[in-house]
Design a protein around this motif. Structure first.
Motif, PDB file in Angstrom:
ATOM      1  N   LYS A  67       0.832  -1.205   0.000  1.00  0.00           N
ATOM      2  CA  LYS A  67       0.000   0.000   0.000  1.00  0.00           C
ATOM      3  C   LYS A  67       0.870   1.260   0.000  1.00  0.00           C
ATOM      4  O   LYS A  67       2.010   1.250   0.472  1.00  0.00           O
ATOM      5  N   THR A  68       0.317   2.331  -0.533  1.00  0.00           N
ATOM      6  CA  THR A  68       0.989   3.625  -0.423  1.00  0.00           C
ATOM      7  C   THR A  68       0.839   4.123   1.015  1.00  0.00           C
ATOM      8  O   THR A  68       0.016   3.610   1.792  1.00  0.00           O
ATOM      9  N   ALA A  69       1.631   5.142   1.374  1.00  0.00           N
ATOM     10  CA  ALA A  69       1.560   5.687   2.733  1.00  0.00           C
ATOM     11  C   ALA A  69       0.144   6.139   3.071  1.00  0.00           C
ATOM     12  O   ALA A  69      -0.338   5.933   4.191  1.00  0.00           O
ATOM     13  N   ALA A  70      -0.537   6.764   2.119  1.00  0.00           N
ATOM     14  CA  ALA A  70      -1.890   7.274   2.372  1.00  0.00           C
ATOM     15  C   ALA A  70      -2.910   6.154   2.532  1.00  0.00           C
ATOM     16  O   ALA A  70      -3.949   6.340   3.179  1.00  0.00           O
ATOM     17  N   GLU A  71      -2.631   4.992   1.958  1.00  0.00           N
ATOM     18  CA  GLU A  71      -3.587   3.877   2.008  1.00  0.00           C
ATOM     19  C   GLU A  71      -3.428   3.031   3.270  1.00  0.00           C
ATOM     20  O   GLU A  71      -4.333   2.262   3.622  1.00  0.00           O
ATOM     21  N   LYS A  72      -2.316   3.152   3.950  1.00  0.00           N
ATOM     22  CA  LYS A  72      -2.036   2.258   5.078  1.00  0.00           C
ATOM     23  C   LYS A  72      -2.896   2.563   6.301  1.00  0.00           C
ATOM     24  O   LYS A  72      -3.276   3.706   6.545  1.00  0.00           O
ATOM     25  N   VAL A  73      -3.177   1.484   7.071  1.00  0.00           N
ATOM     26  CA  VAL A  73      -3.871   1.647   8.339  1.00  0.00           C
ATOM     27  C   VAL A  73      -2.831   1.803   9.441  1.00  0.00           C
ATOM     28  O   VAL A  73      -1.702   1.336   9.322  1.00  0.00           O
ATOM     29  N   GLN A  74      -3.238   2.465  10.538  1.00  0.00           N
ATOM     30  CA  GLN A  74      -2.291   2.762  11.605  1.00  0.00           C
ATOM     31  C   GLN A  74      -2.877   2.421  12.971  1.00  0.00           C
ATOM     32  O   GLN A  74      -4.092   2.413  13.167  1.00  0.00           O
ATOM     33  N   TYR A  75      -1.969   2.177  13.924  1.00  0.00           N
ATOM     34  CA  TYR A  75      -2.325   1.808  15.302  1.00  0.00           C
ATOM     35  C   TYR A  75      -1.817   2.887  16.252  1.00  0.00           C
ATOM     36  O   TYR A  75      -0.618   3.182  16.286  1.00  0.00           O
ATOM     37  N   TRP A  76      -2.733   3.497  17.034  1.00  0.00           N
ATOM     38  CA  TRP A  76      -2.340   4.571  17.948  1.00  0.00           C
ATOM     39  C   TRP A  76      -3.028   4.415  19.298  1.00  0.00           C
ATOM     40  O   TRP A  76      -4.207   4.036  19.380  1.00  0.00           O
ATOM     41  N   GLY A  77      -2.304   4.748  20.367  1.00  0.00           N
ATOM     42  CA  GLY A  77      -2.880   4.781  21.705  1.00  0.00           C
ATOM     43  C   GLY A  77      -3.282   6.202  22.064  1.00  0.00           C
ATOM     44  O   GLY A  77      -2.644   7.164  21.634  1.00  0.00           O
ATOM     45  N   VAL A  78      -4.334   6.348  22.867  1.00  0.00           N
ATOM     46  CA  VAL A  78      -4.806   7.679  23.262  1.00  0.00           C
ATOM     47  C   VAL A  78      -4.739   7.892  24.772  1.00  0.00           C
ATOM     48  O   VAL A  78      -5.129   8.945  25.274  1.00  0.00           O
ATOM     49  N   ASP A  79      -4.234   6.900  25.514  1.00  0.00           N
ATOM     50  CA  ASP A  79      -4.241   7.001  26.971  1.00  0.00           C
ATOM     51  C   ASP A  79      -3.066   7.843  27.474  1.00  0.00           C
ATOM     52  O   ASP A  79      -2.105   8.088  26.740  1.00  0.00           O
TER      53      ASP A  79
END
Length: 351
Positions: A67-79
């Motif tokens: 995938k291109t950078a714009a198409e990729k999914v990402q994992y983020w924490g909010v705590d």
């Protein structure tokens, strides 16, 4: 389903912001070989250090292949409960940018590191206020050198550096006020909502799946939940989904009085409390289903049940083995939709 059919790009979770940066890098690189090690080494909460979350991260790695950078999914924490990684990350970004105020920054970041270790227990209110002024001064310095930092690294790294300094402040306040002013304000949920909103802006309005305990995602005004803040900020774009179950197995820390006896496999085989939502839903004899709260309120029987303060079973990371301890009044405004499981199976810890 949401990624493949509805354009969602961000998976955000009730997990430490700093730790998620390490894990997200592996996800973006589709490097499945790093996932288990990062989970064991970096994750603070046992609740997410499971085979199920690992498999989700594996799926994200696989999805990002090619995938291109714009198409990729990402994992983020909010705590915002730990400063384990944030101060050193800020140092790394400032060194990479070559800013002139590094000695000034390191003094503040070293204090944040040391004081967070004992949760600011030695700080008076005046001392803590002075410390927060220093953190704000650091943030002002980063902002002042915005153009220099962007030229040396990138716009995204500048924004992330600024957010990491904000995380340090958030964690510090959550730690300090949990001891000094318990119950006066729900700092943690307010800041988790703020961090989620930051992600939304940072990724140009990207759609976010946000996973946290029922309480945190709910629109619970009196307790100042994360969901209440997000519902106020994104009234037409925030949908709350609560989870309920009646029986089965789950992992939780065993609690007996004020004693905690470690993480254990728990079993719940008692019938739900008569008249509770769990009881009513169990009588459908359907393994799993979903329902909109607005649909329920179209029926007079359900409207009356809500007015008469129908209860529901809900719990968190601790369990006393007394199901009656975990029933509370259900407010129909907490969630937009419920997903009900008649029987649950326990998550499996990553070994």
């Amino acid at each position: 389903y949401l990624v493949e059919n509805h354009g969602f790009k961000i998976f955000a979770i009730e997990a430490d912001f700093g730790e998620s940066i390490f894990i997200n890098q592996a996800v973006l690189n589709s490097d499945k070989s790093q996932i288990e090690g990062l989970m064991k080494e970096k994750m603070h909460f046992w609740t997410w250090r499971t085979n199920e979350v690992r498999d989700l991260l594996y799926w994200m790695c696989d999805y990002n292949l090619g995938k291109t950078a714009a198409e990729k999914v990402q994992y983020w924490g909010v705590d915002c409960q730990f400063n384990t990684y944030h101060p050193d990350m800020v140092k790394d970004y400032l060194h990479a940018a070559g800013v002139s105020f590094i000695p000034f920054a390191e003094g503040i970041l070293n204090e944040a590191n040391a004081a967070s270790g004992n949760r600011f227990s030695a700080y008076t209110q005046d001392a803590f206020s002075t410390y927060l002024e220093k953190v704000n001064a650091l943030k002002d310095s980063v902002t002042k050198y915005e153009s220099d930092i962007i030229e040396a690294v990138s716009e995204k790294e500048y924004q992330l550096t600024l957010q990491l300094v904000e995380e340090i402040k958030e964690v510090s306040e959550v730690m300090y006020y949990a001891q000094k002013q318990s119950g006066s304000k729900n700092y943690r949920d307010e800041y988790m909502a703020k961090n989620t909103a930051w992600l939304h802006e940072y990724f140009g309005g990207a759609k976010i799946v946000l996973w946290a305990h029922n309480f945190h995602v709910s629109d619970y005004l009196a307790a100042g939940s994360m969901g209440h803040h997000l519902k106020a900020d994104f009234p037409d774009d925030y949908v709350t989904i609560g989870f309920l179950f009646s029986k089965g197995h789950f992992m939780a820390v065993t609690q007996t009085g004020e004693q905690f006896q470690g993480l254990n496999l728990q079993s719940l085989e008692d019938d739900p409390k008569p008249g509770s939502i769990n009881d009513v839903m169990s009588r459908a004899n359907v393994p799993v289903f979903s329902v909109k709260l607005s649909d329920l309120q179209n029926h007079d029987t359900w409207r009356q049940a809500f007015l008469q303060r129908i209860e529901y079973f809900h719990m968190g990371a601790l369990y006393t083995n007394k199901p009656s301890d975990y029933y509370d009044v259900f407010n129909a405004t907490y969630f937009d939709r419920l997903i009900y499981f008649n029987r649950t199976t326990a998550s499996v810890q990553v070994k």
